[in-house]
Design a protein around this motif. Structure first.
Motif, PDB file in Angstrom:
ATOM      1  N   UNK A 239      19.696  16.685  -4.469  1.00 19.05           N
ATOM      2  CA  UNK A 239      19.323  16.825  -3.068  1.00 19.05           C
ATOM      3  C   UNK A 239      20.497  16.443  -2.180  1.00 19.05           C
ATOM      4  N   UNK A 240      20.696  17.236  -1.143  1.00 21.55           N
ATOM      5  CA  UNK A 240      21.890  17.065  -0.317  1.00 21.55           C
ATOM      6  C   UNK A 240      21.833  15.821   0.559  1.00 21.55           C
ATOM      7  N   UNK A 241      20.641  15.410   0.998  1.00 23.60           N
ATOM      8  CA  UNK A 241      20.514  14.256   1.897  1.00 23.60           C
ATOM      9  C   UNK A 241      19.621  13.212   1.240  1.00 23.60           C
ATOM     10  N   UNK A 242      20.118  11.985   1.198  1.00 19.83           N
ATOM     11  CA  UNK A 242      19.356  10.876   0.606  1.00 19.83           C
ATOM     12  C   UNK A 242      19.489   9.654   1.513  1.00 19.83           C
ATOM     13  N   UNK A 243      18.351   9.017   1.770  1.00 17.00           N
ATOM     14  CA  UNK A 243      18.366   7.838   2.634  1.00 17.00           C
ATOM     15  C   UNK A 243      17.462   6.774   2.022  1.00 17.00           C
ATOM     16  N   UNK A 244      17.928   5.517   1.938  1.00 17.50           N
ATOM     17  CA  UNK A 244      17.089   4.446   1.367  1.00 17.50           C
ATOM     18  C   UNK A 244      15.934   4.093   2.297  1.00 17.50           C
ATOM     19  N   UNK A 245      14.844   3.621   1.693  1.00 11.84           N
ATOM     20  CA  UNK A 245      13.642   3.250   2.440  1.00 11.84           C
ATOM     21  C   UNK A 245      13.398   1.752   2.320  1.00 11.84           C
ATOM     22  N   UNK A 246      12.968   1.157   3.418  1.00  8.70           N
ATOM     23  CA  UNK A 246      12.566  -0.250   3.435  1.00  8.70           C
ATOM     24  C   UNK A 246      11.054  -0.308   3.590  1.00  8.70           C
ATOM     25  N   UNK A 247      10.375  -1.047   2.706  1.00  9.59           N
ATOM     26  CA  UNK A 247       8.916  -1.117   2.689  1.00  9.59           C
ATOM     27  C   UNK A 247       8.440  -2.417   3.319  1.00  9.59           C
ATOM     28  N   UNK A 248       7.354  -2.337   4.069  1.00 15.36           N
ATOM     29  CA  UNK A 248       6.719  -3.525   4.636  1.00 15.36           C
ATOM     30  C   UNK A 248       5.213  -3.322   4.621  1.00 15.36           C
ATOM     31  N   UNK A 249       4.477  -4.411   4.542  1.00  6.88           N
ATOM     32  CA  UNK A 249       3.028  -4.312   4.507  1.00  6.88           C
ATOM     33  C   UNK A 249       2.515  -4.196   3.085  1.00  6.88           C
ATOM     34  N   UNK A 250       1.217  -3.934   2.990  1.00  4.89           N
ATOM     35  CA  UNK A 250       0.528  -3.913   1.698  1.00  4.89           C
ATOM     36  C   UNK A 250       0.568  -2.528   1.084  1.00  4.89           C
ATOM     37  N   UNK A 251       0.924  -2.460  -0.209  1.00  3.10           N
ATOM     38  CA  UNK A 251       0.957  -1.212  -0.956  1.00  3.10           C
ATOM     39  C   UNK A 251      -0.320  -1.047  -1.772  1.00  3.10           C
ATOM     40  N   UNK A 252      -0.292  -0.201  -2.800  1.00  4.19           N
ATOM     41  CA  UNK A 252       0.869   0.539  -3.303  1.00  4.19           C
ATOM     42  C   UNK A 252       1.159   1.838  -2.560  1.00  4.19           C
ATOM     43  N   UNK A 253       0.334   2.193  -1.538  1.00  3.35           N
ATOM     44  CA  UNK A 253       0.610   3.381  -0.752  1.00  3.35           C
ATOM     45  C   UNK A 253       1.372   2.985   0.506  1.00  3.35           C
ATOM     46  N   UNK A 254       2.306   3.803   0.891  1.00  5.47           N
ATOM     47  CA  UNK A 254       3.082   3.560   2.100  1.00  5.47           C
ATOM     48  C   UNK A 254       3.188   4.862   2.892  1.00  5.47           C
ATOM     49  N   UNK A 255       3.303   4.736   4.210  1.00  7.61           N
ATOM     50  CA  UNK A 255       3.428   5.905   5.080  1.00  7.61           C
ATOM     51  C   UNK A 255       4.738   5.829   5.857  1.00  7.61           C
TER      52      UNK A 255
END
Length: 457
Positions: free
Chosen positions: A34-50
């Protein structure tokens, strides 16, 4: 027949190997594709994130429907995800606000509404009702004035609480005013308090027409004696526009003779255009057209008046146009030069679309990465109800939040689309499958043609 029996026993393994060959050739997706990749920062309760997808990242996709969007974990494994689009309709939020109330007295035999003399503070807030604070002999409490001057939003509902010696229904008229002099009718209201045995019914709420007003007057009809209020709440509404994701400034591809052309990185269903006027005192009637590619004819999208004008020592601007949400790849802005045009400077364009939300299920270890930009990727998103069993809107609002962090990594990935009608990858996979089946047929024929070994008695 023993050789043929042995061959039949080998057939399942051989078929499994042949059928697995196309899968092995296709390979598993990885972030490097994939040409574009960006890291994600998670906050709050998982295991699902939006994740609210920024439009700047949406524009890096190779497909407008985001079929080439993926979320990877630290092991490079793709994660299950769903895509949701924001609503195109504005929403409303309702707020309950306590308001002050002031009594209104008049003689019991007087058919007219009581005369009001009040003292108002700064901003129109009622401080005192000078007539009727202490009832004269023979006067009764006819009603109340409610001070809603602090509310700037439309009034949707009235909620009252009261104390009275007796139960039953009580009707009254509702009037509205902005100056306490001119009153307009807002219909009738009714409150009720009934009890029987251990049951009790309270009717405390009544609808208002959804208009603005600074003051409300409640005048009781029958009986003329109004009850003593203990609480008055006014429910107001605030109209919240549908959320829009905006791009950064997009430079025009070319300009001249009052026409400006833009080409988007990918076709998008545009909901808004924001055209920032470079000079003050500008008045520009404009027409916006769009198309998907150079082979199509231009079609009409919007017409409007853009301006940047002085008013009462400040400046008023109209620089936004609403569009119908039709996917377009190219835009053309035509300016009516009779209004003076836009001057020598080039206008700056921003486009707005409905917000896109990515909901994903984390698995494995961080860091988690959002990836886009793969011309050959196929859609892999799930329905939201499948991704989250028992899904509802309230549960979606409680999910953890993912946020793009740091700089997006942009890589050059060779992703040339095959020419129309020539899918070499599919042809290669089928060639492997046919060759495997042919090998099985040759082996079977060889076994059948070979002389049978005489049986030993």
């Amino acid at each position: 027949m023993s050789r043929l029996s042995s061959l039949f026993r080998l057939l399942p393994a051989l078929l499994a190997s042949v059928l697995a060959a196309p899968l092995a050739l296709s390979g598993q997706e990885s972030p490097d594709g994939f040409a574009t990749r960006v890291p994600l920062e998670l906050s709050g309760e998982g295991p699902w994130y939006r994740l609210e997808l920024p439009l700047a990242l949406h524009l890096t996709a190779r497909h407008a429907d985001l079929r080439d969007l993926r979320v990877f974990n630290g092991e490079g494994e793709p994660l299950a995800y769903a895509l949701t689009l924001g609503s195109t309709q504005p929403s409303e939020t309702h707020t309950e606000t306590p308001v002050k109330w002031f009594p209104l007295y008049s003689p019991a035999s007087a058919p007219d509404s009581p005369h009001i003399r009040v003292q108002r503070g700064t901003g129109g807030t009622l401080v005192e009702v000078t007539e009727g604070q202490a009832a004269d002999a023979g006067e009764v409490l006819r009603g109340w004035v409610l001070d809603a001057s602090a509310l700037k939003q439309p009034l949707q509902k009235l909620i009252l609480d009261w104390s009275a010696d007796r139960e039953g229904f009580q009707r009254f008229t509702i009037e509205a005013s902005d100056d306490l002099q001119q009153w307009r009718s807002w219909g009738d209201g009714q409150i009720a308090r009934l009890s029987f045995a251990d049951e009790r019914i309270d009717q405390r709420e009544m609808a208002l027409p959804g208009l603005r007003a600074r003051y409300l007057r409640l005048l009781w009809e029958s009986p003329q004696q109004a009850p003593a209020l203990t609480q008055a709440l006014v429910v107001s509404s605030t109209r919240v526009p549908a959320p829009i994701a905006w791009s950064g400034d997009l430079p025009p591809r070319r300009a001249g003779n009052g026409e400006f052309y833009w080409e988007l990185p990918v076709a998008l269903p545009l909901e808004r255009l924001r055209i920032e006027l470079p000079q003050a005192n500008t008045l520009a009637p404009v027409t916006v057209q769009g198309r998907r590619d150079d082979r199509q004819q231009w079609f009409w999208l919007a017409r409007g008046l853009l301006y940047r004008l002085p008013e009462n020592g400040s400046e008023v601007r109209q620089e936004t146009l609403e569009l119908p949400g039709t996917p377009v790849h190219q835009l053309k802005l035509q300016v009516d030069e009779r209004g003076g045009g836009l001057g020598s400077a080039t206008p700056r364009l921003q486009v707005g679309v409905r917000t896109t939300q990515v909901v994903f299920l984390v698995r494995g270890t961080p860091p988690y990465t959002l990836a886009l930009g793969n011309a050959t990727a196929k859609a892999a998103n799930l329905p939201l109800a499948t991704l989250i069993p028992g899904y509802d809107d309230e549960r979606l609002a409680r999910l953890g939040v993912a946020t793009p962090t740091g700089e997006a990594v942009t890589a050059t990935v060779k992703q040339d689309q095959p020419e129309a009608g020539t899918d070499w990858k599919r042809i290669g996979l089928w060639a492997v499958l046919v060759a495997g089946v042919g090998l099985l047929v040759l082996m079977a024929l060889s076994v059948l043609r070979s002389p049978a070994t005489p049986r030993q008695e």
